[in-house]
Design a protein around this motif. Structure first.
Motif, mmCIF file in Angstrom:
data_model
loop_
_atom_site.group_PDB
_atom_site.id
_atom_site.type_symbol
_atom_site.label_atom_id
_atom_site.label_comp_id
_atom_site.label_asym_id
_atom_site.label_seq_id
_atom_site.Cartn_x
_atom_site.Cartn_y
_atom_site.Cartn_z
ATOM 1 N N SER A 1 0.836 -1.211 0.000
ATOM 2 C CA SER A 1 0.000 0.000 0.000
ATOM 3 C C SER A 1 0.867 1.255 0.000
ATOM 4 N N ALA A 2 1.919 1.259 0.810
ATOM 5 C CA ALA A 2 2.818 2.407 0.872
ATOM 6 C C ALA A 2 3.495 2.633 -0.467
ATOM 7 N N SER A 3 3.970 1.551 -1.068
ATOM 8 C CA SER A 3 4.680 1.649 -2.337
ATOM 9 C C SER A 3 3.736 2.054 -3.470
ATOM 10 N N ALA A 4 2.568 1.411 -3.532
ATOM 11 C CA ALA A 4 1.604 1.725 -4.599
ATOM 12 C C ALA A 4 1.178 3.177 -4.530
ATOM 13 N N ALA A 5 0.933 3.675 -3.320
ATOM 14 C CA ALA A 5 0.487 5.060 -3.163
ATOM 15 C C ALA A 5 1.557 6.040 -3.625
ATOM 16 N N ALA A 6 2.808 5.776 -3.243
ATOM 17 C CA ALA A 6 3.903 6.672 -3.625
ATOM 18 C C ALA A 6 4.124 6.673 -5.138
#
Length: 367
Positions: A90-95
């Protein structure tokens, strides 16, 4: 002339499904340190290295795959992406969605995601939905959204993710000069063990490209050792786990999406996938911080826990080269560092505003 690292796609473009015309979405991921683990080396009698993936832009290995997945999303004309996540995805996809100018929807299991990861997804502007269920329920919904609605799925079931993640194996060979004898890593959704094995195989044989054949870089492939949390160990059980339970949220997955390719990585390499307990994971988490100077989230310590456990059983050969991928930074899930071995909270020692008392507390004598 100094070389500025360009991210994994441009660094390994000849081995990835891209062209010079591809619009690459990158945050400079990859190029992470391969740290010699002195204490683990001394313990095992082998040369042990840590591939510290917490040094990626969003603090986990997920960025390697996400640069490829988001690049593919843009190439496909997507306007929005979706993923299911226990946190790091989630952190990576959002960034990366922010970098690509895309909307991002994240499905997380209710109450089963660390605040460090949740805060990253929110900070990057993702639409976050907490599903009344576990990760596997979230992934099922995300798959169906990708099939029936105008959103692009960026979980590791997307083959672009595996393409990006295989570059970790390339970097290890480039650093060591050859593949290690054993590669150890945590196993959750099993995309990483699948990707590393793919990378090692491709680097150890001639590789066909549109512009010709690239020669083999490595002379061998490693034995792959994967370790799951005991409460979320479907490969060990031989079947999916309907209610996975472990403090290691990053690998709390009962029905891995990359099941078949992970089994292939284990079997083709002559390796294994075994389980470690939460207590063993937390002990390895403390070992890395206190003895190696590397701070990881608990799930990332599963591979180290496995190596220590195998050594205690007399099953780690000496005189070998061993690489362990530690997958995410400790700041993802920092509360575990604030607990002692007996489970109580760490408390700072209070001292008066006096240098003599401070020196005494530190065990220092005046010059």
């Amino acid at each position: 002339m100094a070389h500025q690292w360009r991210g994994v796609i441009r660094e390994y473009a000849d081995r990835l499904p891209v062209t010079e015309a591809t619009k690459v979405i990158t945050l400079g991921e990859g190029g992470t340190p391969l740290v010699h683990a002195r204490q683990l080396s001394e313990l095992t009698g082998s040369e042990v290295y840590l591939k510290v993936e917490g040094m990626n832009p969003t603090g986990s290995f997920k960025d390697r795959g996400m640069t490829m997945a988001m690049t593919a999303a843009v190439e496909a004309g997507a306007k929005a992406v979706v993923c299911a996540s226990t946190g790091n995805t989630s952190a990576s996809a959002a960034a990366y969605a922010t970098a690509a100018g895309l909307k991002c929807a994240v499905l997380v299991p209710e109450g089963k995601i660390s605040m460090g990861k949740l805060s990253q997804a929110i900070a990057h502007g993702a639409t976050l939905l907490q599903v009344d269920g576990n990760f596997d329920n979230c992934l099922d919904i995300a798959r169906k959204l990708g099939e029936s609605y105008p959103v692009f799925l960026v979980n590791s079931v997307n083959p672009a993710r595996i393409q990006g993640q295989k570059t970790g194996a390339f970097e290890i060979v480039d650093s060591l000069g050859d593949a290690p004898d054993i590669h150890v890593l945590p196993v959750g959704n099993a995309g990483n063990i699948s990707a590393y094995w793919k990378g090692y195989k491709e680097y150890s044989a001639p590789f066909e490209t549109a512009n010709g054949t690239l020669p083999a870089v490595a002379t061998k492939t490693p034995i792959m050792w994967g370790f799951q949390a005991a409460g979320a160990a479907p490969f060990v059980a031989g079947h999916p786990i309907t209610e996975p339970d472990t403090i290691a949220t990053a690998i709390r997955i009962g029905n891995p999406a990359s099941w078949d390719t992970a089994v292939a990585a284990r079997d083709e390499s002559g390796g294994l996938i075994e389980a470690v307990t939460d207590d063993e994971i937390l002990a390895a988490h403390r070992w890395l911080s206190a003895k190696e100077g590397v701070f990881v989230e608990p799930g990332s310590a599963a591979g180290v826990a496995g190596l220590i456990k195998k050594h205690a059983a007399g099953e780690v050969p000496s005189g070998k080269t061993i690489v362990i991928t530690v997958t995410g930074h400790g700041l993802k899930d920092p509360q575990w560092a604030l607990r002692t071995e007996d489970g109580s909270d760490v408390q700072p020692v209070k001292v008066p505003n006096d240098v003599v008392t401070v020196a005494a507390e530190l065990g220092l004598e005046e010059k």
